[in-house]
Design an enzyme around this catalytic site. Structure first.
Site, PDB file in Angstrom:
ATOM      1  CG  ASP A  26      -1.943  -1.136   1.204  1.00 20.99           C
ATOM      2  OD1 ASP A  26      -1.878  -1.972   0.303  1.00 20.99           O
ATOM      3  OD2 ASP A  26      -2.781  -1.200   2.127  1.00 20.99           O
ATOM      4  CD  GLU A  74      -7.114   0.015   3.031  1.00 22.28           C
ATOM      5  OE1 GLU A  74      -6.007   0.172   3.572  1.00 22.28           O
ATOM      6  OE2 GLU A  74      -8.202   0.186   3.618  1.00 22.28           O
ATOM      7  CE  LYS A 131      -3.525  -4.262   1.279  1.00 22.05           C
ATOM      8  NZ  LYS A 131      -4.213  -3.522   2.319  1.00 22.05           N
ATOM      9  CB  VAL A 159       2.518   2.632   4.875  1.00 21.15           C
ATOM     10  CG1 VAL A 159       3.919   3.203   4.853  1.00 21.15           C
ATOM     11  CG2 VAL A 159       1.817   2.871   3.553  1.00 21.15           C
ATOM     12  CB  THR A 160       0.468   2.285   8.713  1.00 26.12           C
ATOM     13  OG1 THR A 160      -0.732   1.623   9.157  1.00 26.12           O
ATOM     14  CG2 THR A 160       0.087   3.525   7.912  1.00 26.12           C
ATOM     15  CB  CYS A 164      -2.085  -2.485   5.452  1.00 23.28           C
ATOM     16  SG  CYS A 164      -3.730  -1.751   5.305  1.00 23.28           S
ATOM     17  CD  GLN A 204       4.085 -14.429  22.789  1.00 23.07           C
ATOM     18  OE1 GLN A 204       3.680 -15.535  23.082  1.00 23.07           O
ATOM     19  NE2 GLN A 204       3.286 -13.431  22.463  1.00 23.07           N
TER      20      GLN A 204
HETATM   21  N1  TIU Z   1      -2.566   0.464   4.300  1.00 20.27           N
HETATM   22  C1  TIU Z   1      -3.001   0.731   5.536  1.00 20.27           C
HETATM   23  O1  TIU Z   1      -2.290   0.571   6.510  1.00 20.27           O
HETATM   24  N2  TIU Z   1      -4.290   1.267   5.638  1.00 20.27           N
HETATM   25  C2  TIU Z   1      -4.687   2.094   6.639  1.00 20.27           C
HETATM   26  O2  TIU Z   1      -5.840   2.489   6.705  1.00 20.27           O
HETATM   27  N3  TIU Z   1      -3.720   2.469   7.542  1.00 20.27           N
HETATM   28  C3  TIU Z   1      -3.839   3.371   8.548  1.00 20.27           C
HETATM   29  O3  TIU Z   1      -2.903   3.477   9.338  1.00 20.27           O
HETATM   30  N4  TIU Z   1      -4.932   4.106   8.634  1.00 20.27           N
END
Ligand code: TIU
Length: 223
Positions: A26, A74, A131, A159-160, A164, A204
């Site tokens: 993403d 996304e 996705k 990210v993030t 995701c 762990q």
């Molecule tokens: N790609 C992803 O992490 N989508 C998010 O909505 N991340 C946020 O941190 N909001």
């Protein structure tokens, strides 16, 4: 077979580069540039920028080493038929998924904001997984593509970190993949969540996977 040892936490690990893919999660304008989904959620998008140069270096090295490279995005269909109401209804109505923004409709496929940033633009032959959710396996053909290429290990960037990236790593771990998350190639709007997101993966004995910086991975890819 191209077996290499990668320095990582909680342990170093051996992987066969012929069964290893790079997955970049993403890295879209919607998350990294002002005026997109990330900013509409109230975030300072500049916080994600430090991940771009290391991601670019790993992408170049992975291309040179002939790894399978997968990009994810996304986003939703223009009619939002794949966006649950519960997801759309969060946030200010004028700034929700599907609303018009400076980079087009927020988090909608085909809009400028949905594109991967120019620095990490996919090239022909690199699968792009569109996705609808946070995890890259949910309602996608990612698992089939990885199986077809006999992939066992994933180098994970993007990210993030806690959203995701973490969701995808958890999904991948349950499906039997070894995930090595590249710490400096990931980013969060919340520095403390970035750290916690990485800590949760490697705790762990590596409950969800491994964490490495990009440098040890670049070293084995360049070798
Ligand atoms: N790609 C992803 O992490 N989508 C998010 O909505 N991340 C946020 O941190 N909001």
């Amino acid at each position: 077979m191209r077996a290499v040892s990668i320095e990582a936490e909680p342990t170093a690990l051996w992987v066969d580069l012929d069964r290893t893919a790079l997955i970049i999660i993403d890295m879209q304008r919607d998350f990294l540039e002002p005026g997109g989904f990330g900013e509409t959620l109230g975030n300072d998008v500049k916080r994600l920028l430090p991940a771009v140069p290391p991601c670019r270096d790993v992408l170049a090295a992975a291309r040179a080493a002939k790894l399978l490279i997968i990009h994810t995005r996304e986003g939703h269909r223009p009619d939002l038929s794949d966006a649950p109401r519960a997801k759309i209804e969060r946030g200010e109505p004028a700034m929700r998924i599907g609303a018009p923004g400076p980079m087009g409709r927020i988090l909608v496929r085909g809009e400028p904001g949905h594109d991967i940033i120019p620095e990490l633009k996919p090239v022909d032959g690199e699968p792009i997984i569109d996705k609808p959710g946070k995890g890259a396996f949910h309602q996608t053909d990612l698992h089939q593509i990885l199986q077809k290429h006999e992939i066992e290990n994933l180098l994970v960037c993007g990210v993030t970190t806690e959203v995701c990236v973490n969701t995808t790593v958890r999904e991948a771990n349950d499906r039997g993949f070894r995930c090595i998350v590249l710490s400096d190639c990931c980013g969060s709007y919340f520095p403390e969540f970035h750290e916690a997101g990485l800590a949760m993966i490697k705790a762990q004995g590596g409950i969800f996977g491994w964490v490495s910086a990009s440098q040890p991975v670049l070293k084995v890819l360049h070798a």
